[in-house]
Design a protein around this motif. Structure first.
Motif, mmCIF file in Angstrom:
data_model
loop_
_atom_site.group_PDB
_atom_site.id
_atom_site.type_symbol
_atom_site.label_atom_id
_atom_site.label_comp_id
_atom_site.label_asym_id
_atom_site.label_seq_id
_atom_site.Cartn_x
_atom_site.Cartn_y
_atom_site.Cartn_z
ATOM 1 N N ASP A 100 0.800 -1.228 0.000
ATOM 2 C CA ASP A 100 0.000 0.000 0.000
ATOM 3 C C ASP A 100 0.831 1.276 0.000
ATOM 4 O O ASP A 100 0.340 2.338 0.377
ATOM 5 N N LYS A 101 2.080 1.196 -0.434
ATOM 6 C CA LYS A 101 2.884 2.409 -0.573
ATOM 7 C C LYS A 101 2.477 3.180 -1.826
ATOM 8 O O LYS A 101 2.692 4.389 -1.915
ATOM 9 N N ILE A 102 1.933 2.466 -2.794
ATOM 10 C CA ILE A 102 1.413 3.083 -4.009
ATOM 11 C C ILE A 102 0.019 2.531 -4.264
ATOM 12 O O ILE A 102 -0.353 1.489 -3.721
ATOM 13 N N ASP A 103 -0.743 3.246 -5.082
ATOM 14 C CA ASP A 103 -2.120 2.837 -5.379
ATOM 15 C C ASP A 103 -2.246 2.138 -6.729
ATOM 16 O O ASP A 103 -3.151 1.333 -6.930
ATOM 17 N N ILE A 104 -1.349 2.481 -7.661
ATOM 18 C CA ILE A 104 -1.392 1.922 -9.017
ATOM 19 C C ILE A 104 0.036 1.606 -9.439
ATOM 20 O O ILE A 104 0.971 2.353 -9.130
ATOM 21 N N ALA A 105 0.207 0.516 -10.158
ATOM 22 C CA ALA A 105 1.495 0.193 -10.769
ATOM 23 C C ALA A 105 1.329 0.261 -12.284
ATOM 24 O O ALA A 105 0.379 -0.296 -12.840
ATOM 25 N N ALA A 106 2.240 0.972 -12.932
ATOM 26 C CA ALA A 106 2.173 1.144 -14.383
ATOM 27 C C ALA A 106 3.517 0.799 -15.001
ATOM 28 O O ALA A 106 4.570 1.036 -14.406
ATOM 29 N N GLY A 107 3.471 0.233 -16.212
ATOM 30 C CA GLY A 107 4.716 -0.115 -16.892
ATOM 31 C C GLY A 107 4.570 -1.325 -17.778
ATOM 32 O O GLY A 107 5.355 -2.261 -17.682
#
Length: 298
Positions: free
Chosen positions: A124-131
Motif C-alpha cells: 500500500d505504498k502506491i495505489d497503481i502500478a504502471a509499466g
C-alpha cells in the motif's frame, strides 16, 4: 492515498449572490408599492438566501491523491523527460488522461524498478502500478488488473539482425536469454523451460535497453524477449539492428495494476479508460508515443 478538501462552494455562493444583487439593482422600470426601506430589506434577505442555498447545494469536493509507481527510464512507455524532469510516456499520459475524467482523484508518479513496484503495491505504498504489465496466473492471484487493456503485447524472441541461427523459441536450447525480472516474459520463459525441460539459461535484469543491447553485441546473451513494436522503436532511437523471430511466445495485452482490495479505484479507472478508448483518445495517445495505434481491438 492522500486526501484533501477543495472548498469551492463558498466562493461560488458569494459570486452568485453578488450577481443576484446586481440584477435586483438593475430592475429599471418595475413598480414597487412597498417602501424603499422594506424593499431594501427584502432584497438583502433574498440575496442572503440565494448565497446560503448555493453553499448548501454545492458540497466540498474531496480529492484523493493517487500515487502511481512506474519506471523512470522505460522509453517510450514511462520515463522521466530529461528536459522537463517530469514523468511522461504512453502509460503515464494515458493514466493522466483517465484521472482527468475523475474529479475525485489527482495523480502523482514515483519511480520504482519492476520488483520494488510490485512490492510497493502489495504494501500500500502506491495505489497503481504502471509499466506495460501483462497478465499471468501468478500475478492475478496477488493483484487486481484493469479490465480494459491499453496495448497489444505479443512477446517474441529478439536477436541481432545478423543472427541466422535463431529462428524462434525452439532454437534457444543451450542459449542465454535476457528477461526483465518479474516481467511477464520471465514468467512465460520459466513456464516454457519447465514444460519442455529446455536447457535455456535465463539472465535476469532491469528494463534498460542500452544494457541489453550491449550484452547482445558482446555475446553475453544470445537473445532477449520483447515485442516487435518495442524493438522497432528502439532500433530507430538507438540505431540498433535487432529483429523479432518466430511466432509469439504468448498473446497478451498490457494493464494497470491495483491492490487486491482496491476494487473501487479499479472500477473508476476502468470506466475512464473505456471512455478514452470509445472516444479515440486512447488511440491518439498511443500513436503519439508509439508511432501507431497498438491499442487492443474489441
Amino acid at each position: 492515498m492522500k486526501n484533501k478538501m477543495v472548498k469551492k462552494a463558498v466562493s461560488m455562493g458569494i459570486t452568485l449572490a453578488m450577481m443576484s444583487s446586481l440584477l435586483m439593482g438593475c430592475g429599471g422600470t418595475a413598480t414597487n408599492s412597498q417602501s424603499p426601506a422594506k424593499t431594501a430589506g427584502i432584497q438583502a434577505a433574498s440575496t442572503e438566501s440565494t448565497a446560503e442555498s448555493v453553499v448548501a447545494a454545492v458540497e466540498p469536493v474531496e480529492v484523493t491523491t493517487l500515487i502511481c509507481g512506474t519506471s523512470g527510464s522505460y522509453t517510450p512507455y514511462c520515463y522521466i523527460d530529461s528536459n522537463t524532469n517530469e514523468f511522461t510516456g504512453y502509460d503515464v499520459e494515458l493514466l493522466r488522461a483517465a484521472v482527468d475524467l475523475l474529479p475525485q482523484y489527482e495523480i502523482e508518479f514515483q519511480a520504482y524498478d519492476a520488483t520494488e513496484r510490485l512490492l510497493a503495491l502489495e504494501s500500500d505504498k502506491i495505489d497503481i502500478a504502471a509499466g506495460q504489465f501483462e497478465k499471468n496466473e501468478e500475478r492475478e492471484q496477488k493483484y487486481l488488473f484493469s479490465t480494459v487493456g491499453y496495448t497489444n503485447a505479443s512477446s517474441q524472441v529478439i536477436v541481432d539482425g545478423d543472427n541466422d541461427d535463431i529462428h524462434g523459441v525452439e532454437d534457444l536450447e543451450g542459449k542465454k536469454v535476457y528477461v526483465i525480472s518479474n516481467s511477464n516474459a520471465s514468467y512465460q520463459m520459466e513456464s516454457y523451460i519447465k514444460e519442455h525441460n529446455a536447457n535455456i539459461e535465463l539472465v535476469y535484469g532491469e528494463n534498460n535497453f542500452e544494457v541489453i543491447a550491449s550484452m547482445l553485441e558482446n555475446g553475453t546473451i544470445d537473445a532477449y524477449i520483447n515485442t516487435a513494436r518495442t524493438v522497432a522503436l528502439n532500433n530507430e532511437a538507438y540505431g540498433t539492428n535487432h529483429k523479432a523471430v518466430g511466432g509469439a511466445i504468448m498473446e497478451s495485452a498490457t494493464y494497470y495494476l491495483f491492490n487486491k482490495q482496491n476494487t473501487e479505484l479499479q472500477g473508476a479507472i476502468d470506466g475512464a479508460l473505456q471512455e478514452l478508448k470509445d472516444s479515440g483518445k486512447m488511440a491518439e495517445i498511443c500513436t503519439e508515443f508509439l508511432g501507431a495505434d497498438f491499442t487492443p481491438q474489441d
